[in-house]
Write a protein that holds these residues in place. Structure first.
Motif, mmCIF file in Angstrom:
data_model
loop_
_atom_site.group_PDB
_atom_site.id
_atom_site.type_symbol
_atom_site.label_atom_id
_atom_site.label_comp_id
_atom_site.label_asym_id
_atom_site.label_seq_id
_atom_site.Cartn_x
_atom_site.Cartn_y
_atom_site.Cartn_z
ATOM 1 N N ALA A 134 0.769 -1.154 -0.154
ATOM 2 C CA ALA A 134 0.060 0.009 -0.307
ATOM 3 C C ALA A 134 0.862 1.157 0.119
ATOM 4 N N ARG A 135 1.923 1.195 0.964
ATOM 5 C CA ARG A 135 2.776 2.337 1.092
ATOM 6 C C ARG A 135 3.622 2.707 -0.369
ATOM 7 N N THR A 136 3.848 1.666 -0.871
ATOM 8 C CA THR A 136 4.803 1.852 -2.138
ATOM 9 C C THR A 136 3.832 2.248 -3.480
ATOM 10 N N ASN A 137 2.550 1.986 -3.373
ATOM 11 C CA ASN A 137 1.723 2.642 -4.271
ATOM 12 C C ASN A 137 1.127 3.754 -4.078
ATOM 13 N N LEU A 138 1.095 4.066 -2.611
ATOM 14 C CA LEU A 138 0.647 5.349 -2.381
ATOM 15 C C LEU A 138 1.912 6.619 -2.806
ATOM 16 N N ALA A 139 2.867 5.927 -2.512
ATOM 17 C CA ALA A 139 4.188 6.865 -2.971
ATOM 18 C C ALA A 139 4.012 7.251 -4.566
ATOM 19 N N LYS A 140 3.682 6.122 -5.220
ATOM 20 C CA LYS A 140 3.812 6.029 -6.684
ATOM 21 C C LYS A 140 2.724 7.156 -7.066
ATOM 22 N N VAL A 141 1.788 7.394 -6.420
ATOM 23 C CA VAL A 141 0.284 8.374 -6.753
ATOM 24 C C VAL A 141 0.791 9.833 -6.161
ATOM 25 N N GLY A 142 1.836 9.916 -5.464
ATOM 26 C CA GLY A 142 2.246 11.140 -4.919
ATOM 27 C C GLY A 142 1.676 11.391 -3.681
ATOM 28 N N LEU A 143 1.099 10.235 -2.922
ATOM 29 C CA LEU A 143 0.553 10.522 -1.782
ATOM 30 C C LEU A 143 1.139 9.798 -0.470
ATOM 31 N N ALA A 144 2.447 9.610 -0.390
ATOM 32 C CA ALA A 144 3.245 8.763 0.455
ATOM 33 C C ALA A 144 2.752 9.160 2.007
ATOM 34 N N ASP A 145 2.368 10.416 2.280
ATOM 35 C CA ASP A 145 2.410 10.989 3.396
ATOM 36 C C ASP A 145 0.710 10.945 4.061
ATOM 37 N N ARG A 146 -0.180 10.593 3.029
ATOM 38 C CA ARG A 146 -1.583 10.590 3.567
ATOM 39 C C ARG A 146 -2.276 9.158 3.897
ATOM 40 N N GLY A 147 -1.558 8.371 4.255
ATOM 41 C CA GLY A 147 -1.946 6.866 4.654
ATOM 42 C C GLY A 147 -3.127 7.145 5.911
ATOM 43 N N ASP A 148 -2.900 8.139 7.006
ATOM 44 C CA ASP A 148 -3.515 7.899 7.845
ATOM 45 C C ASP A 148 -4.752 8.840 7.753
ATOM 46 N N SER A 149 -4.862 9.508 6.620
ATOM 47 C CA SER A 149 -6.261 10.400 6.290
ATOM 48 C C SER A 149 -7.381 9.559 5.902
ATOM 49 N N PHE A 150 -8.365 10.429 6.277
ATOM 50 C CA PHE A 150 -9.690 9.668 5.790
ATOM 51 C C PHE A 150 -10.149 10.333 4.395
ATOM 52 N N PRO A 151 -10.922 9.722 3.509
ATOM 53 C CA PRO A 151 -11.408 10.251 2.300
ATOM 54 C C PRO A 151 -11.799 11.616 2.552
ATOM 55 N N ALA A 152 -12.565 11.706 3.331
ATOM 56 C CA ALA A 152 -13.035 13.237 3.366
ATOM 57 C C ALA A 152 -12.144 14.403 3.345
ATOM 58 N N GLN A 153 -11.115 14.064 4.141
ATOM 59 C CA GLN A 153 -10.060 14.880 4.219
ATOM 60 C C GLN A 153 -9.181 15.401 3.102
ATOM 61 N N LEU A 154 -9.448 14.673 1.957
ATOM 62 C CA LEU A 154 -8.697 14.758 0.952
ATOM 63 C C LEU A 154 -9.498 15.489 -0.326
ATOM 64 N N SER A 155 -8.985 16.177 -1.324
ATOM 65 C CA SER A 155 -9.524 16.604 -2.348
ATOM 66 C C SER A 155 -9.874 15.527 -3.308
ATOM 67 N N GLY A 156 -11.042 15.927 -4.314
ATOM 68 C CA GLY A 156 -11.416 14.769 -5.152
ATOM 69 C C GLY A 156 -10.153 14.133 -6.140
ATOM 70 N N GLY A 157 -9.184 15.097 -6.498
ATOM 71 C CA GLY A 157 -8.130 14.492 -6.932
ATOM 72 C C GLY A 157 -7.199 13.495 -6.370
ATOM 73 N N GLN A 158 -7.113 13.765 -4.980
ATOM 74 C CA GLN A 158 -6.457 13.033 -4.088
ATOM 75 C C GLN A 158 -7.205 11.641 -4.005
ATOM 76 N N GLN A 159 -8.408 11.851 -3.878
ATOM 77 C CA GLN A 159 -9.280 10.447 -3.596
ATOM 78 C C GLN A 159 -9.095 9.632 -4.887
ATOM 79 N N GLN A 160 -9.204 10.186 -6.122
ATOM 80 C CA GLN A 160 -9.234 9.406 -7.092
ATOM 81 C C GLN A 160 -7.574 8.667 -7.324
ATOM 82 N N ARG A 161 -6.693 9.571 -6.986
ATOM 83 C CA ARG A 161 -5.210 9.024 -6.936
ATOM 84 C C ARG A 161 -5.214 7.724 -5.806
ATOM 85 N N VAL A 162 -5.946 7.867 -4.695
ATOM 86 C CA VAL A 162 -5.908 6.854 -3.853
ATOM 87 C C VAL A 162 -6.643 5.393 -4.564
ATOM 88 N N ALA A 163 -7.809 5.891 -5.199
ATOM 89 C CA ALA A 163 -8.589 4.851 -5.872
ATOM 90 C C ALA A 163 -7.484 4.141 -6.997
#
Ligand code: ADP
Ligand code: MG
Length: 257
Positions: A134-163
């Motif tokens: 999971a962390r490897t792929n979060l880094a890949k989409v530029g969100l390495a530091d957002r693992g602890d965030s909840f979806p509602a705390q992210l922008s739509g673009g960030q949520q789509q990158r999480v998806a």
């Protein structure tokens, strides 16, 4: 007749298209939505599907992993007929990552949990391994530091990158995208497209339904134009987008370009 090249297993598997759709028909009740579609995506290829709203793009994409049941026709995924009742559909589905317009993240789970849940259930991975992937792929989409965030705390673009990172965490052989940027504010579209472009450059096999003509032109290996449940025209992006042969393609492009 087998040649030296085709007798090697690697060459043989490369020759099998990732997706091959033959004479696909799909009706909802009396309404025929797909009217004999022939469509393929080769391994490592990026195919962008464009066309007006209601032309059947999503239905085609959803048939590829049988989220929709085809009325008739054949769909081969890596050579396996997914319309055959004998086929283990769950197994085929694990090879296909899908990203929709709506991100469909679990709102009550943090980002890391969103990425590990399916890995643990479907891939039977342990917690440590799943979190590392999971962390490897979060880094890949530029969100390495957002693992602890909840979806509602992210922008739509960030949520789509999480998806996207969630889909990648299942190690798919191919990714299907259904208008992944259509629900985003314009200023957030670029980050998602950049992630998709990087995936394409790494050689991921991709089917992308999109209205982003610039993306189709620059990243697509092939563009498929659909209208009224048929493939009207397809070819190299520069041919289809800059020199369309069919009046319906010309009309569509004149509206979106
Ligand atoms: P596109 O993605 O190109 O906009 P769709 O594949 O979503 O097109 O839809 C094609 C047509 O099929 C539309 O007319 C739509 O209303 C119809 N359709 C899609 N899904 C269903 C469904 N579950 N039931 C009935 N009609 C549907
Ligand atoms: Mg659609």
């Amino acid at each position: 007749m087998s040649t030296a090249a085709s007798s090697s297993p690697a060459a043989a598997s490369k020759a099998v298209p990732a997706i091959q759709v033959q004479n696909l028909h799909k009706s909802f009740g009396s309404k025929e939505v797909l009217k004999g579609i022939d469509f393929h995506v080769d391994q490592g290829e990026v195919v962008c599907v464009i066309g007006p709203s209601g032309s059947g793009k999503s239905t085609l994409l959803r048939c590829v992993n049988r989220l929709e049941e085809p009325t008739s026709g054949t769909i081969l995924v890596e050579g396996v007929d997914i319309t055959d009742p004998e086929t283990d559909l769950d197994k085929v589905r694990t090879r296909i990552g899908i990203v929709f317009q709506q991100f469909n993240l679990f709102p009550h789970l943090n980002v890391l949990k969103n990425l590990t849940l399916a890995q643990r259930r479907a891939k039977k991975r342990g917690k440590v391994e799943a979190e590392e992937i999971a962390r490897t792929n979060l880094a890949k989409v530029g969100l390495a530091d957002r693992g602890d965030s909840f979806p509602a705390q992210l922008s739509g673009g960030q949520q789509q990158r999480v998806a996207i990172a969630r889909a990648l965490s299942m190690d798919p052989d191919m990714m299907l995208f259904d208008e992944p940027t259509s629900a985003l504010d314009p200023e957030l579209v670029g980050d998602v497209l950049a992630v998709m472009r990087k995936l394409a450059e790494e050689g991921m096999t991709m089917m992308v339904v999109t209205h982003e003509i610039g993306f189709a032109r620059e990243v697509g290996d092939r563009v498929v134009f659909m209208d009224g449940g048929v493939v009207v025209e397809q070819g190299r992006p520069s041919d289809v987008l800059d020199n369309p042969q069919h009046p319906r393609t010309r009309e569509f492009l004149s509206k979106v370009l």
